[in-house]
Write an enzyme that holds these catalytic residues in place. Structure first.
Site, PDB file in Angstrom:
ATOM      1  N   TYR A  52      50.219  67.009  58.409  1.00  0.00           N
ATOM      2  CA  TYR A  52      48.990  67.080  57.601  1.00  0.00           C
ATOM      3  C   TYR A  52      49.361  67.354  56.155  1.00  0.00           C
ATOM      4  O   TYR A  52      50.165  68.238  55.878  1.00  0.00           O
ATOM      5  CB  TYR A  52      48.074  68.198  58.101  1.00  0.00           C
ATOM      6  CG  TYR A  52      46.771  67.631  58.610  1.00  0.00           C
ATOM      7  CD1 TYR A  52      45.852  67.093  57.708  1.00  0.00           C
ATOM      8  CD2 TYR A  52      46.485  67.574  59.959  1.00  0.00           C
ATOM      9  CE1 TYR A  52      44.672  66.517  58.172  1.00  0.00           C
ATOM     10  CE2 TYR A  52      45.314  67.007  60.421  1.00  0.00           C
ATOM     11  CZ  TYR A  52      44.410  66.478  59.520  1.00  0.00           C
ATOM     12  OH  TYR A  52      43.251  65.903  59.960  1.00  0.00           O
ATOM     13  N   GLU A  54      46.845  67.215  53.185  1.00  0.00           N
ATOM     14  CA  GLU A  54      45.672  67.068  52.313  1.00  0.00           C
ATOM     15  C   GLU A  54      46.023  67.450  50.886  1.00  0.00           C
ATOM     16  O   GLU A  54      46.716  68.434  50.646  1.00  0.00           O
ATOM     17  CB  GLU A  54      44.525  67.949  52.827  1.00  0.00           C
ATOM     18  CG  GLU A  54      43.870  67.361  54.068  1.00  0.00           C
ATOM     19  CD  GLU A  54      42.667  68.174  54.542  1.00  0.00           C
ATOM     20  OE1 GLU A  54      42.414  69.259  53.998  1.00  0.00           O
ATOM     21  OE2 GLU A  54      41.998  67.704  55.469  1.00  0.00           O
ATOM     22  N   ASP A 198      39.121  43.290  43.525  1.00  0.00           N
ATOM     23  CA  ASP A 198      39.543  43.503  44.909  1.00  0.00           C
ATOM     24  C   ASP A 198      40.501  42.362  45.256  1.00  0.00           C
ATOM     25  O   ASP A 198      40.066  41.248  45.552  1.00  0.00           O
ATOM     26  CB  ASP A 198      38.309  43.503  45.814  1.00  0.00           C
ATOM     27  CG  ASP A 198      38.648  43.638  47.293  1.00  0.00           C
ATOM     28  OD1 ASP A 198      39.830  43.464  47.661  1.00  0.00           O
ATOM     29  OD2 ASP A 198      37.723  43.894  48.087  1.00  0.00           O
ATOM     30  N   THR A 224      44.281  45.859  49.898  1.00  0.00           N
ATOM     31  CA  THR A 224      44.852  46.270  51.174  1.00  0.00           C
ATOM     32  C   THR A 224      46.359  46.062  51.058  1.00  0.00           C
ATOM     33  O   THR A 224      46.826  45.306  50.202  1.00  0.00           O
ATOM     34  CB  THR A 224      44.328  45.401  52.339  1.00  0.00           C
ATOM     35  OG1 THR A 224      44.564  44.033  52.015  1.00  0.00           O
ATOM     36  CG2 THR A 224      42.841  45.612  52.567  1.00  0.00           C
ATOM     37  N   LYS A 227      47.922  42.436  54.007  1.00  0.00           N
ATOM     38  CA  LYS A 227      47.651  40.985  54.023  1.00  0.00           C
ATOM     39  C   LYS A 227      48.848  40.262  53.396  1.00  0.00           C
ATOM     40  O   LYS A 227      49.948  40.400  53.908  1.00  0.00           O
ATOM     41  CB  LYS A 227      46.303  40.715  53.372  1.00  0.00           C
ATOM     42  CG  LYS A 227      45.161  41.379  54.172  1.00  0.00           C
ATOM     43  CD  LYS A 227      43.780  41.152  53.621  1.00  0.00           C
ATOM     44  CE  LYS A 227      42.755  41.928  54.442  1.00  0.00           C
ATOM     45  NZ  LYS A 227      41.399  41.837  53.858  1.00  0.00           N
ATOM     46  N   ARG A 233      49.115  48.471  57.727  1.00  0.00           N
ATOM     47  CA  ARG A 233      47.660  48.494  57.546  1.00  0.00           C
ATOM     48  C   ARG A 233      47.335  49.674  56.640  1.00  0.00           C
ATOM     49  O   ARG A 233      47.779  50.795  56.864  1.00  0.00           O
ATOM     50  CB  ARG A 233      46.945  48.668  58.892  1.00  0.00           C
ATOM     51  CG  ARG A 233      47.181  47.557  59.856  1.00  0.00           C
ATOM     52  CD  ARG A 233      46.074  47.456  60.874  1.00  0.00           C
ATOM     53  NE  ARG A 233      45.019  46.615  60.362  1.00  0.00           N
ATOM     54  CZ  ARG A 233      45.053  45.287  60.361  1.00  0.00           C
ATOM     55  NH1 ARG A 233      46.080  44.626  60.871  1.00  0.00           N
ATOM     56  NH2 ARG A 233      44.061  44.590  59.865  1.00  0.00           N
TER      57      ARG A 233
HETATM   58  C1  PLP Z   1      40.319  42.599  54.010  1.00  0.00           C
HETATM   59  C2  PLP Z   1      39.453  42.898  52.844  1.00  0.00           C
HETATM   60  C3  PLP Z   1      38.901  44.173  52.637  1.00  0.00           C
HETATM   61  C4  PLP Z   1      38.896  45.262  53.685  1.00  0.00           C
HETATM   62  O1  PLP Z   1      40.012  45.656  54.264  1.00  0.00           O
HETATM   63  P1  PLP Z   1      40.031  46.425  55.681  1.00  0.00           P
HETATM   64  O2  PLP Z   1      41.395  47.018  55.632  1.00  0.00           O
HETATM   65  O3  PLP Z   1      39.835  45.385  56.711  1.00  0.00           O
HETATM   66  O4  PLP Z   1      38.966  47.460  55.673  1.00  0.00           O
HETATM   67  C5  PLP Z   1      38.209  44.408  51.476  1.00  0.00           C
HETATM   68  N1  PLP Z   1      38.038  43.438  50.569  1.00  0.00           N
HETATM   69  C6  PLP Z   1      38.511  42.195  50.740  1.00  0.00           C
HETATM   70  C7  PLP Z   1      38.276  41.165  49.695  1.00  0.00           C
HETATM   71  C8  PLP Z   1      39.231  41.878  51.884  1.00  0.00           C
HETATM   72  O5  PLP Z   1      39.676  40.639  52.058  1.00  0.00           O
END
Ligand code: PLP
Length: 415
Positions: A52, A54, A198, A224, A227, A233
């Protein structure tokens, strides 16, 4: 693989091994998926999960942080180097909580925010009416040009002047083209809006230098890490120094408790991998493969939204093929090609049974596949979609898919 789990929990182990088999024998075209390295897998399965922590490095609420602080600081420093960011927070559990934290940090409930329409490629955290973002904030949505499938920056400007949003979100989950970050920034400046990018889908291509980065222009950039960036993750938030405190407070204690340090270690590894010269080759090949696959599909009379791609991602409208997205997805599942059904802009069909499919090349590129394999994939897709109800044709394609996949090992799968 996983001998201890096999011993202790054979039921679970059987499903894990079946999944390993599926990942090895099939072609993964879901554009948000990838195969992480053995090192990232090891970090994710490590004893760091026990701790932990925090707070932030140097300012924790629990004892015993001398090693954790080093690990989290490594991740932060490498992320800063990779993206040239002023401030980085590596604690978000995933993309959706990261977006929620950004809104929570920089907006008041009810504020107006602009985002891309979900059926034009926006994400559910960009204003889905039944979701948290859509309920907590007043999202107004811009779209793509119905003829070209490309973002209409004049519409963005008009809407921004009319609605005076507090924040403009630029970032996409199903949009295949380059983004003009500078144009977004100019429009935001005209109306005094905060800029939020994003780049969850494209972060690996930005890090690899094959797509333009919003980091120099935008107030806040999130992604993220699992990807195209090919890490564990999770997610990260980058921002200008003036927003650093607000972002950090919104993550902890605003929204999250203890950070997942095993995932943060995986992020540190992922960023180090992305700083290597080989990662640039991967990013370039992802883009080349997507371009080649798009052209190969067009030759087979697939209609692509925006007529192609600048990224890792392709969106095809199957209306002219007479096969809805769901049926195509099922037939392709049968042959071992995994992708997802997807709405196309202004889709007359429902999100559960849309007109299109979404696919991409990060995972196949990580396996080492190149243009010649993209040609084969386009051919199999075409044959399968023309034979959705012909079991014998689908069975035959499945054998060919498997044979090719066995030539391209998957990192971390040793069966
Ligand atoms: C995949 C994605 C997210 C969210 O990611 P998670 O890890 O699945 O919650 C947010 N914004 C965009 C544009 C994405 O492609």
């Amino acid at each position: 693989m996983y001998p201890t789990i096999k011993d202790q929990d054979p039921t679970l182990h059987a499903s894990m091994m079946a999944e390993a088999q599926r990942q090895k024998e099939g072609i993964e075209l879901i554009p948000s998926e990838n195969y992480v390295s053995q090192a990232v897998l090891e970090a994710n399965g490590s004893i760091l999960t026990n701790k932990y922590s925090e707070g932030y490095p140097g300012k924790r609420y629990y004892g015993g942080q001398e090693n954790i602080d080093v690990i989290e600081t490594l991740a932060i420093d490498r992320a800063k180097e990779l993206f040239g960011a002023e401030h980085v927070n590596v604690q978000p559990y995933s993309g959706s909580p990261a977006n929620t934290a950004i809104y929570f940090a920089l907006l008041e409930f009810g504020d107006t925010v602009m985002g891309l329409k979900l059926d034009h490629g926006g994400h559910i955290t960009h204003g889905l009416p039944i979701g948290f973002s859509g309920k907590a904030y007043d999202f107004v949505q811009y779209g793509v040009n119905p003829e070209t499938g490309i973002l209409d920056m004049e519409e963005v400007r008009k809407l921004a002047h009319e609605k005076k949003p507090k924040m403009i979100v630029a970032g996409f989950t199903a949009y295949p083209r380059d983004i003009d970050w500078k144009a977004f920034k100019e429009i935001a400046d005209e109306v005094g809006a905060i800029t939020m990018a994003d780049i969850s889908h494209t972060a690996g291509l930005v890090a690899g230098g094959v797509l333009e980065s919003p980091v120099p222009f935008f107030d806040v950039v999130m992604t993220t890490t699992h990807k195209t960036l090919r890490g564990p993750r999770g997610a990260m938030i980058m921002c200008k120094q003036k927003f650093a405190k607000a972002i950090d407070r919104a993550i902890f204690p605003g929204l999250q408790g203890g950070p997942h340090e095993h995932a943060i270690a995986g992020k540190a590894i992922c960023f180090a991998e992305a700083l290597k010269p080989e990662f640039k080759d991967y990013a370039l090949q992802v883009k080349k493969n997507a371009h080649h696959l798009a052209e190969a599909l067009k030759k087979r009379d697939f209609k692509l939204v925006s007529d192609g791609t600048d990224t890792h991602l392709i969106l095809a409208d199957l209306t002219n093929k007479g096969v809805p997205g769901k049926e195509a997805q099922n037939a392709l599942d049968h042959v071992g090609i995994t992708l997802n059904k997807n709405t196309v802009p202004n889709d007359p069909r429902s999100p559960f049974d849309p007109s299109g499919i979404r696919l991409g090349t990060p995972a196949v590129t990580t396996r080492g596949m190149k243009e010649a394999e993209m040609e084969k994939i386009a051919d199999w897709m075409d044959r399968a979609i023309n034979a959705v109800n012909d079991q014998s044709v689908l069975d035959e394609i499945k054998k060919e898919v498997e044979a090719m996949c066995l030539e391209f090992p998957v990192p971390g799968i040793m069966i």
